[in-house]
Design an enzyme around this catalytic site. Structure first.
Site, PDB file in Angstrom:
ATOM      1  N   PHE A  43       0.844  -1.203   0.000  1.00 32.54           N
ATOM      2  CA  PHE A  43       0.000   0.000   0.000  1.00 32.54           C
ATOM      3  C   PHE A  43       0.880   1.254   0.000  1.00 32.54           C
ATOM      4  CE2 PHE A  43      -2.347   3.253   2.513  1.00 32.54           C
ATOM      5  CZ  PHE A  43      -3.346   3.506   1.581  1.00 32.54           C
ATOM      6  N   GLN A  44       0.607   2.134  -0.931  1.00 36.03           N
ATOM      7  CA  GLN A  44       1.320   3.399  -1.108  1.00 36.03           C
ATOM      8  C   GLN A  44       2.821   3.195  -1.314  1.00 36.03           C
ATOM      9  OE1 GLN A  44       0.138   6.189   1.995  1.00 36.03           O
ATOM     10  NE2 GLN A  44      -1.609   6.845   0.760  1.00 36.03           N
TER      11      GLN A  44
END
Length: 628
Positions: A159-160
């Site tokens: 994530f990210q």
């Protein structure tokens, strides 16, 4: 509608918000020479203590004398924000990471110091790509610090997660992915050293979250480990002597001055060299202010929208002495037809620039300040030996061109407000000590033409990348760096809508910038090209800021915590500018509603020879080839 007086506006601004004085000492300092003492040696106190990686990061920034950073917190960088809470470093919370990057650039350009921006991983980091590329093209020293996902997650599409090191590899001077908390002080010190020495530029430091959270011993100062990085500061004496010999023998020489002269803090030396030799001077878009516009020897800006005298001076020269310039396409026009009879002396601190676009007959690698100082000495020696160029005929030709083809403009036939008049009066009222920050487009060119730049560090713009949205956040950074200066952003209605949210930052952080929106209702430069080259087929260039007043810039300014003003006719221009000048406790936005048909002249069409310069639409300068 009755226009409020300056006193009313100032009082309303004071009632609308309560502001605090900015913290930190941000006195203006002149730009350091390339090769100045590394920032890593500017140590406030030796230190050794047990801290987290994040604590080590913040302590490193303090030891490097960083007074302000621009950023937005997020998950991966969040550990750094806890020690930052107690730090002497001022953090300015921007509204978009692009704003943080341009603010760091504006700060660096206005002060000569390294600008710093911070973002989190993934989209936070990628939002910095545009300002990093912008700083790279214009050789601006910034350090971008980004958070990264934890080391075990790197490469898993966590994530990210984004490979910001790989993404920015082509647009940074150098970048780092920190692997251990112990190396944070060294990497930060190296980043600042690389950004600020040699040819300045952006450096990225990417730090995984678990590195920020890990425990380490902070120790300062670190030992820099940069094998092979040895910028050449002093030029070769033989090349300097050859350049001086050519300058003494030339009949049509030109000093072609680029932004490197400003970066090196070499403006006083440049003036000595110019006056010693009596050689005409042209200053590029990135070098405005390096040589006074009012000086008798200044021909103006060369290139696509340069003066006729500057363009023809380069084109017909028999000697071009390029100082910290890079022969970019906007100056040369069609490269194979550029200055066909000129011998070229090219001095630059970056050896990769020399010969890249135009062959250099005398290549000189070195810092512009040292190069110019040594040229002064060498030329003086030539003159004492009786070798002095006779430039009387050359100046007769150039003065004739200046007289016949001065910069000017026609008043709009439909009675609308002239944008050139607005910008000219802005420069005259705000004066030569103000800092002018331009967006990109027609308003940028008019600001370069109709404001007189007499001092270094008073003109900021996005030159190489041409970044719309640059002006507002860059003006914010400039005002933070030089709080005692008046800072005007000259922006277009298109540029302004890209980053105007940073005015909320300015309102809350007590950064009273002034924004002149040159509102012609269109993407002006694109519309000009559609008029000239696309049969007046105006495809997707009308913005609706005239016809529908969407957005209404006055209401938008007020919503963002600023004072809003509007001016629609010439009689009110001076009063409106003076009203804005009287407000110093809040940001001000002035909506100058101008005509849509004004064009930037002179102009060399893209891809054509400088010989084909147009003084105005349908008007080509008459130039007698036999004279040269």
């Amino acid at each position: 509608m009755t226009r409020p007086t300056p006193e009313t506006l100032a009082n309303s601004a004071r009632r609308a918000r309560t502001v605090t004085e900015p913290s930190g000492d941000a006195d203006h300092t002149s730009a350091p020479r390339s090769g100045a003492v590394p920032a890593a040696q500017a140590v406030r106190q030796p230190a050794s203590a047990q801290v987290s990686g994040a604590g080590s990061l913040v302590r490193s920034l303090e030891a490097l004398d960083v007074d302000v950073v621009f950023g937005i917190p997020g998950g991966a960088i969040l550990p750094a924000y806890d020690p930052l809470y107690d730090s002497t470093v001022r953090h300015i919370l921007v509204r978009h990471e692009q704003g943080a990057g341009h603010a760091a650039t504006g700060y660096a350009q206005a002060t000569g110091r390294v600008g710093v921006c911070i973002a989190t991983s993934g989209p936070g980091a990628t939002n910095l790509v545009t300002p990093i590329a912008d700083a790279y093209m214009d050789s601006v020293p910034i350090v971008a610090i980004t958070g990264q996902v934890a080391r075990p997650s790197i490469g898993t599409d966590a994530f990210q997660e984004a490979d910001i090191q790989g993404i920015t590899l082509p647009i940074t001077k150098h970048n780092f992915l920190v692997q251990t908390p112990e190396e944070i002080p060294r990497v930060l010190a190296e980043a600042f050293h690389l950004a600020s020495t040699g040819r300045p530029g952006p450096v990225l430091v990417d730090i995984p979250k678990d590195v920020l959270q890990a425990s380490t011993t902070f120790s300062w100062p670190p030992t820099l480990d940069l094998p092979g990085y040895r910028p050449t500061l002093h030029p070769h004496g033989k090349q300097i002597r050859e350049a001086a010999r050519l300058m003494a023998a030339a009949r049509r020489p030109v000093l072609y001055v680029g932004g490197g002269v400003l970066k090196a803090g070499a403006t006083e030396g440049l003036r000595r060299l110019a006056e010693l030799t009596n050689i005409p001077v042209v200053t590029t878009l990135m070098a405005l202010g390096a040589f006074p516009d009012s000086h008798r020897q200044h021909l103006g800006m060369p290139g696509m929208h340069g003066t006729v005298a500057a363009v023809y001076g380069l084109q017909k020269a028999d000697l071009i002495v390029a100082l910290g310039a890079r022969f970019d396409d906007r100056v040369t026009g069609q490269l194979d037809s550029f200055a066909p009879d000129a011998t070229v002396v090219h001095a630059d601190i970056d050896p990769a620039e020399i010969g890249k676009n135009r062959h250099a007959d005398v290549p000189i690698v070195g810092d512009a300040r040292h190069v110019i100082d040594e040229l002064v000495t060498a030329v003086t020696t030539e003159q004492k030996a009786g070798q002095r160029a006779d430039l009387a005929d050359w100046w007769t030709q150039l003065d004739d061109l200046r007289e016949r083809y001065p910069l000017g403009y026609e008043e709009p036939s439909d009675g609308t407000l002239s944008p050139q008049y607005v910008i000219k009066r802005l420069g005259e009222i705000a004066g030569p000590d103000a800092i002018y920050v331009a967006g990109v487009g027609q308003h940028q060119m008019w600001a370069s033409q109709f404001i007189s730049y007499e001092k270094p560090g008073t003109w900021l713009n996005s030159g190489g990348l041409g970044t719309m949205g640059y002006a507002v956040p860059a003006a914010m950074g400039a005002k933070v760096g030089r709080p005692d200066a008046v800072v005007w952003a000259v922006d277009g209605d298109g540029c302004f809508q890209m980053t105007n949210q940073e005015l909320a930052t300015c309102a809350l952080e007590n950064i009273p910038v002034k924004i002149a929106v040159i509102n012609n209702g269109n993407l002006g430069m694109v519309r000009q090209w559609q008029t000239l080259f696309y049969g007046e087929r105006y495809s997707n260039t009308e913005l609706g800021t005239h016809k529908h007043r969407i957005p209404d810039f006055l209401k938008l300014a007020e919503a963002l915590g600023c004072v809003g003003l509007r001016c629609e006719n010439a009689d009110d221009v001076d009063k409106t500018i003076e009203a804005a000048m009287a407000i110093n406790d809040a940001p001000v936005v002035v909506d100058f509603v101008v005509g849509k048909d004004a064009m930037v002249w002179p102009m060399v069409a893209a891809g054509t020879s400088n010989d084909e310069i147009m003084f105005a639409r349908g008007v080509r300068p008459a130039f007698d080839e036999d004279e040269v």
